[in-house]
Design a protein around this motif. Sequence first.
Motif, short mmCIF file in Angstrom:
data_model
loop_
_atom_site.label_atom_id
_atom_site.label_comp_id
_atom_site.label_asym_id
_atom_site.label_seq_id
_atom_site.Cartn_x
_atom_site.Cartn_y
_atom_site.Cartn_z
N ALA A 11 82.56 20.42 -53.92
CA ALA A 11 83.42 20.02 -55.03
C ALA A 11 84.29 18.83 -54.65
O ALA A 11 84.49 17.90 -55.45
CB ALA A 11 84.29 21.19 -55.48
N LEU A 12 84.79 18.81 -53.41
CA LEU A 12 85.58 17.67 -52.95
C LEU A 12 84.74 16.41 -52.86
O LEU A 12 85.18 15.33 -53.29
CB LEU A 12 86.22 17.98 -51.59
N SER A 15 84.06 15.18 -56.35
CA SER A 15 85.26 14.60 -56.95
C SER A 15 85.53 13.19 -56.40
O SER A 15 85.89 12.28 -57.16
CB SER A 15 86.48 15.48 -56.68
N VAL A 18 83.02 10.91 -58.11
CA VAL A 18 83.40 10.59 -59.50
C VAL A 18 84.53 9.58 -59.52
O VAL A 18 84.51 8.63 -60.31
CB VAL A 18 83.78 11.88 -60.26
N TYR A 19 85.51 9.75 -58.64
CA TYR A 19 86.59 8.78 -58.55
C TYR A 19 86.05 7.39 -58.19
O TYR A 19 86.47 6.39 -58.75
CB TYR A 19 87.64 9.22 -57.53
N MET A 37 77.85 11.77 -54.75
CA MET A 37 77.71 12.86 -55.72
C MET A 37 76.38 13.58 -55.55
O MET A 37 76.31 14.81 -55.63
CB MET A 37 77.86 12.32 -57.14
#
Length: 127
Positions: A11-12, A15, A18-19, A37
């Motif tokens: 998940a990190l 994230s 995505v950033y 990702m």
Amino acid sequence: MHLAYPAVVSALLFSIGVYGVLARRNAILVLMSVELMLNAVNLNLVAFDVHWRDRLHGGQVLTLFTIVIAAAEVGLGLAIVLLVYRNRRMIDVDRLRTLAEDGAGDRRNGGQRPDADARHGAEVSSS
């Protein structure tokens, strides 16, 4: 091993990816974020495959397919980035509004094509 540890790491990673896609302007950094990702997805696939003790190892097979698709995406993405750089001398994705070859023609007409007024119903005056 608990399933929560790889899930949190995945998940990190996702994230951060995505950033990177949303905040970066450089096309190569955007491609690297997409790879990050995809690697987060690969980590999830392998972790759930180990957790469920699948005999066919479906998660690991899907991971191999994802790696092959990621390699093809990098090759095609870098080819597109190189062609854009050859034509425009920049790879800033915010400044790339159109992919038309004649960038000077777009700037002369205020960023619009000559037939843009005709499509919107406005009269085009001939000079």
